[in-house]
Design an enzyme around this catalytic site. Structure first.
Site, short mmCIF file in Angstrom:
data_model
loop_
_atom_site.label_atom_id
_atom_site.label_comp_id
_atom_site.label_asym_id
_atom_site.label_seq_id
_atom_site.Cartn_x
_atom_site.Cartn_y
_atom_site.Cartn_z
N SER A 113 0.86 -1.14 0.06
CA SER A 113 -0.20 0.08 -0.17
C SER A 113 0.80 0.88 0.22
O SER A 113 1.36 2.09 -1.10
CB SER A 113 -0.98 0.32 1.02
OG SER A 113 -1.76 1.17 1.20
N THR A 114 0.94 2.85 0.97
CA THR A 114 1.39 3.76 0.94
C THR A 114 3.24 3.37 1.25
O THR A 114 4.03 2.04 1.58
CB THR A 114 1.44 3.82 2.97
OG1 THR A 114 0.28 4.27 2.47
CG2 THR A 114 2.06 5.26 2.61
N HIS B 184 -3.13 -0.93 -3.48
CA HIS B 184 -4.09 0.06 -3.20
C HIS B 184 -4.13 1.51 -3.68
O HIS B 184 -3.23 1.67 -3.89
CB HIS B 184 -3.41 0.08 -1.79
CG HIS B 184 -4.00 -0.80 -0.25
ND1 HIS B 184 -3.68 -0.86 0.76
CD2 HIS B 184 -4.67 -2.11 -0.76
CE1 HIS B 184 -4.31 -2.29 1.45
NE2 HIS B 184 -4.51 -2.96 0.45
#
Length: 354
Positions: free
Chosen positions: A173-174, A200
């Site tokens: 994700s991040t 994501h």
């Protein structure tokens, strides 16, 4: 207080973004800038904790500005992007050049409905303010993989020298786009397994992510398509807005994209959903990799994989994570086999394929 500098060529957007962020008592907008050159003049004076940076700007665009910030300052940057071909391409390049995260403008460069992403914007600024940018995060990744050779594992439960199917899965994700370059660019072109990736991201950005990874890797990288057969030496990126699941039909592994199942813990695609689908494939060996990202996505799916099938789990170590959420949650299950910095993940994947 989290001090924020807002950079956007639109006076309207500067004002609205300032108002949205200032609505949170823990955030203070210490200044605004109309382009990259203006921002670079103000950064040393204002010393912001976080910078929001428009992608498409005249004089000095977001990507040019980001590269200077990454080179000279350890300030987390969130890109603010419109969903255009140019906007998505530059956003992905920015993420791989050092931006921590991005916000998508709902309706173009000047979004009158930017208030729709207020909660997301505030949350990402708060996360970014806590990020400690690892030294290695500033380094450009290699553009060609190491000369490693991967082989299938032999199935010792069957007669003779029959070969088990294998699949590599990556969830992130991040900070993920940068980490994905680091891993995928180092995997060998003759990789004897397919790779499926859940990053994501919303619709419109995953295709640009796949195209960018394709340019930086000797593997073939593409956005996954519903119903396609996955092949060794290819990387398939889950499209934004769709859960990516893998099904088996006879001897083939098939991509199944699910737009109907609601987001899992706020995410579609979800790492958990990908892992749940793979846990049903008993005769397929899995290497499950969980890298930088906020939250716990992937943890429940990993438990399912470990309970129902033969799986090797690799988690990115805290030392190289931009956000040590997803890996920490996975490691807490005590089901992770290897915990290594991002630079070593590709070699560990190849090791487990031998």
């Amino acid at each position: 207080m989290i001090n924020v500098l807002i950079v956007d060529d639109s006076a309207f957007m500067r004002k609205v973004l300032s108002d949205l962020l200032s609505s949170d008592p823990s955030i203070k907008v210490v200044g605004t800038a109309r382009n990259g050159a203006d921002a670079l003049d103000k950064v040393p004076k204002l010393k912001p904790d976080v910078i929001t940076l428009d992608v498409e700007m005249p004089i000095m665009d977001g990507l040019q500005t980001l590269k200077v910030i990454v080179d000279q300052y350890a300030i987390p940057v969130i890109m603010v992007s419109s969903v255009t071909k140019a906007g998505t391409t530059q956003t992905i390049e920015a993420m791989q050049s050092g931006a921590i995260d991005f916000i998508s403008k709902p309706s173009g460069s000047i979004s009158l409905d930017i208030h729709k992403v207020q909660d997301e914007l505030i949350q990402k600024v708060k996360v970014a303010s806590k990020v400690k940018i690892p030294k290695e995060f500033k380094e450009l990744p290699p553009t060609s993989p190491k000369p490693l050779v991967a082989k299938y594992l032999l199935d010792d439960k069957k007669k003779g020298e029959s070969i088990r199917k294998k699949i590599i899965t990556i969830g992130t994700s991040t900070g993920g786009p940068k980490a994905l370059v680091e891993v995928i660019s180092k995997l060998p072109k003759d990789l004897n397994a397919p790779v499926v990736v859940v990053q994501h991201m919303p619709k419109g950005f995953t295709k640009s992510l796949a195209e960018r990874l394709n340019k930086l890797s000797e593997l073939n990288v593409k956005e996954a398509v519903h119903g396609e057969i996955i092949h060794d030496g290819w990387v398939y990126v889950a499209p934004g807005g769709s859960h990516l699941k893998i099904e088996q039909q006879k001897e083939e592994l098939i991509v199944s994209l699910d737009d109907d199942t609601p987001p899992t813990r706020g995410h579609r695609p979800s790492v958990d959903e990908m892992y749940f689908s793979l846990s049903k494939l008993k005769e397929v060996e899995k290497i499950a990799v969980i890298m930088t990202g906020m939250g716990t996505d992937g943890t429940n799916g990993l438990l399912s994989l470990k309970n129902d099938s033969r799986t090797i789990a690799i988690a990115e170590s805290e030392a190289s994570c931009i956000v040590y959420g997803m890996p920490r949650s996975a490691i807490a299950t005590r089901q992770v086999d290897d915990i290594v910095p991002v630079k070593e993940i590709a070699s560990r994947i190849v090791h487990h394929l031998k």
